[in-house]
Design a protein around this motif. Structure first.
Motif, PDB file in Angstrom:
ATOM      1  N   GLU A   7       5.817  12.444  -4.359  1.00 52.74           N
ATOM      2  CA  GLU A   7       5.223  13.253  -3.513  1.00 52.74           C
ATOM      3  C   GLU A   7       5.749  14.147  -2.597  1.00 52.74           C
ATOM      4  O   GLU A   7       6.184  13.321  -2.039  1.00 52.74           O
ATOM      5  N   LEU A   8       6.440  15.945  -2.490  1.00 53.90           N
ATOM      6  CA  LEU A   8       7.371  16.210  -0.935  1.00 53.90           C
ATOM      7  C   LEU A   8       6.505  17.013  -0.511  1.00 53.90           C
ATOM      8  O   LEU A   8       5.810  18.231  -1.408  1.00 53.90           O
ATOM      9  N   VAL A   9       6.507  17.160   0.525  1.00 50.22           N
ATOM     10  CA  VAL A   9       5.162  18.135   1.447  1.00 50.22           C
ATOM     11  C   VAL A   9       6.820  18.364   2.488  1.00 50.22           C
ATOM     12  O   VAL A   9       6.822  17.517   3.959  1.00 50.22           O
ATOM     13  N   GLY A  29       0.789  -1.151   0.124  1.00 50.38           N
ATOM     14  CA  GLY A  29       0.627  -0.265  -0.073  1.00 50.38           C
ATOM     15  C   GLY A  29       0.938   1.581   0.114  1.00 50.38           C
ATOM     16  O   GLY A  29       2.234   1.047  -0.077  1.00 50.38           O
ATOM     17  N   PRO A  30       0.112   2.378   0.326  1.00 47.69           N
ATOM     18  CA  PRO A  30       1.127   4.472   0.101  1.00 47.69           C
ATOM     19  C   PRO A  30       1.576   3.736   1.150  1.00 47.69           C
ATOM     20  O   PRO A  30       1.540   3.426   2.248  1.00 47.69           O
ATOM     21  N   THR A  47      -2.802   2.002   4.294  1.00 49.61           N
ATOM     22  CA  THR A  47      -1.453   2.526   4.390  1.00 49.61           C
ATOM     23  C   THR A  47      -0.067   1.744   5.686  1.00 49.61           C
ATOM     24  O   THR A  47      -0.286   1.265   6.479  1.00 49.61           O
ATOM     25  N   THR A  48       1.002   2.315   4.988  1.00 51.82           N
ATOM     26  CA  THR A  48       2.495   2.246   6.244  1.00 51.82           C
ATOM     27  C   THR A  48       3.003   3.782   6.378  1.00 51.82           C
ATOM     28  O   THR A  48       3.106   4.513   5.209  1.00 51.82           O
ATOM     29  N   LEU A  49       3.230   4.175   7.275  1.00 53.77           N
ATOM     30  CA  LEU A  49       3.826   4.749   8.135  1.00 53.77           C
ATOM     31  C   LEU A  49       5.305   4.796   8.738  1.00 53.77           C
ATOM     32  O   LEU A  49       5.541   3.946   9.673  1.00 53.77           O
ATOM     33  N   ASP A  86       3.660   3.594  -3.706  1.00 55.83           N
ATOM     34  CA  ASP A  86       2.904   5.306  -3.642  1.00 55.83           C
ATOM     35  C   ASP A  86       4.035   5.814  -2.627  1.00 55.83           C
ATOM     36  O   ASP A  86       3.334   5.722  -1.199  1.00 55.83           O
ATOM     37  N   VAL A  87       4.487   6.267  -2.799  1.00 54.08           N
ATOM     38  CA  VAL A  87       5.137   7.500  -1.772  1.00 54.08           C
ATOM     39  C   VAL A  87       5.169   9.063  -1.457  1.00 54.08           C
ATOM     40  O   VAL A  87       4.904   9.733  -2.675  1.00 54.08           O
TER      41      VAL A  87
END
Length: 280
Positions: A176-178, A124-125, A207-209, A151-152
């Motif tokens: 994607e960078l925030v 997952g993301p 999702t994995t954080l 998806d990173v």
């Protein structure tokens, strides 16, 4: 969830040659050529001497410093060994001496050490959150997850623009960078956990954080992950003297009781394993 992984390669004890040592914002980037370097997994670290070696033995500071491998570009052409990059901030005598290291000089080093982040293909993301110097643990992870088809999203938080270390490297990755800064000098004004909460709300339980940074930030990430029923991995940055589990200086309390050593069982842990109340 898969456990954090430990490199199959045995750590080397080497005299690393300084290739470059330059200021970047409020931090410094140290590039080293390491003889017989076996490569590292994302999230592993090295124990590096406090300053360069010399003909006269120096005893102050005596102990090495643990530092995450920021980048591991691979073998050095025609020279043998490999190149690694470290990001560090000058905060005391040891790092001040390190900042004086010049190209061609050598620094004692042992690594790679510890258990790194698990890399699962086509899962997952992946949301990667770095705060302050914790950003240094995330570049190789972001690159590996992207190459595995994930998806990173990378979220970097700092006090000011000058503290957003390595930003240019992350911008070159296809992720994607925030960015957030507490003073609003770059990116989104505020703390990095605010855009993290928004992105967690848009993603499912697969999702994995991944979080690295100040303890309060990692705990906040763990709480957000628990509220959304998603997995959360954290990389702890406890001080240590040896890196091998001998000094017992990096023990952390576990949620189920007892202690784990960051250098041997970590630095990567499932956030649910940590007794956050017991951390300083």
């Amino acid at each position: 969830m898969k456990c954090a992984i430990e490199s199959d390669a045995q750590p080397v004890r080497a005299h690393a040659r300084v290739l470059a040592n330059r200021q970047e914002g409020n931090c410094r980037r140290l590039s080293l050529g390491v003889p017989s370097w076996p490569g590292s997994n994302p999230g592993q670290f090295v124990m590096i001497g406090a300053g360069v070696e010399s003909a006269v033995v120096r005893r102050d500071p005596l102990l090495p410093r643990p530092m995450a491998v920021y980048r591991d570009p691979g073998p050095l052409p025609g020279a043998g060994g490999g190149e690694i990059e470290l990001l560090y901030r000058v905060v005391g005598r040891g790092t001040a001496l390190m900042a004086e290291a010049l190209p061609g000089q050598s620094i004692p080093l042992v690594g790679p050490l510890g258990r790194g982040f698990p890399i699962e293909a086509h899962a997952g993301p992946a949301l990667l959150v770095g705060g302050g110097s914790g950003i240094a643990s995330l570049y190789e992870l972001a690159r590996a997850l992207r190459n595995a088809g994930r998806d990173v999203v990378v979220l970097l938080g700092a006090r000011t623009r000058a503290d957003l270390i390595g930003r240019g490297d992350f911008e070159e990755l296809d992720v994607e960078l925030v960015c957030t800064t507490e003073d609003g000098s770059d990116g989104i004004l505020g703390r990095v956990t605010e855009p993290l909460a928004e992105r967690l709300a848009d993603r499912g339980a697969e999702t994995t954080l991944f979080a690295v940074g100040p303890t309060a930030m990692m705990r906040a990430c763990a709480d957000l992950a628990e509220a959304r029923s998603v997995s959360c991995l954290v990389s702890l940055e406890n001080p240590m003297a040896c890196g091998f589990g001998v000094c017992l200086g990096c023990a952390v309390p576990r949620s189920g009781g007892g202690f784990s050593l960051v250098c041997r069982s970590g630095p990567v842990f499932d956030a649910r394993e940590i007794d956050w109340e017991g951390l300083p």
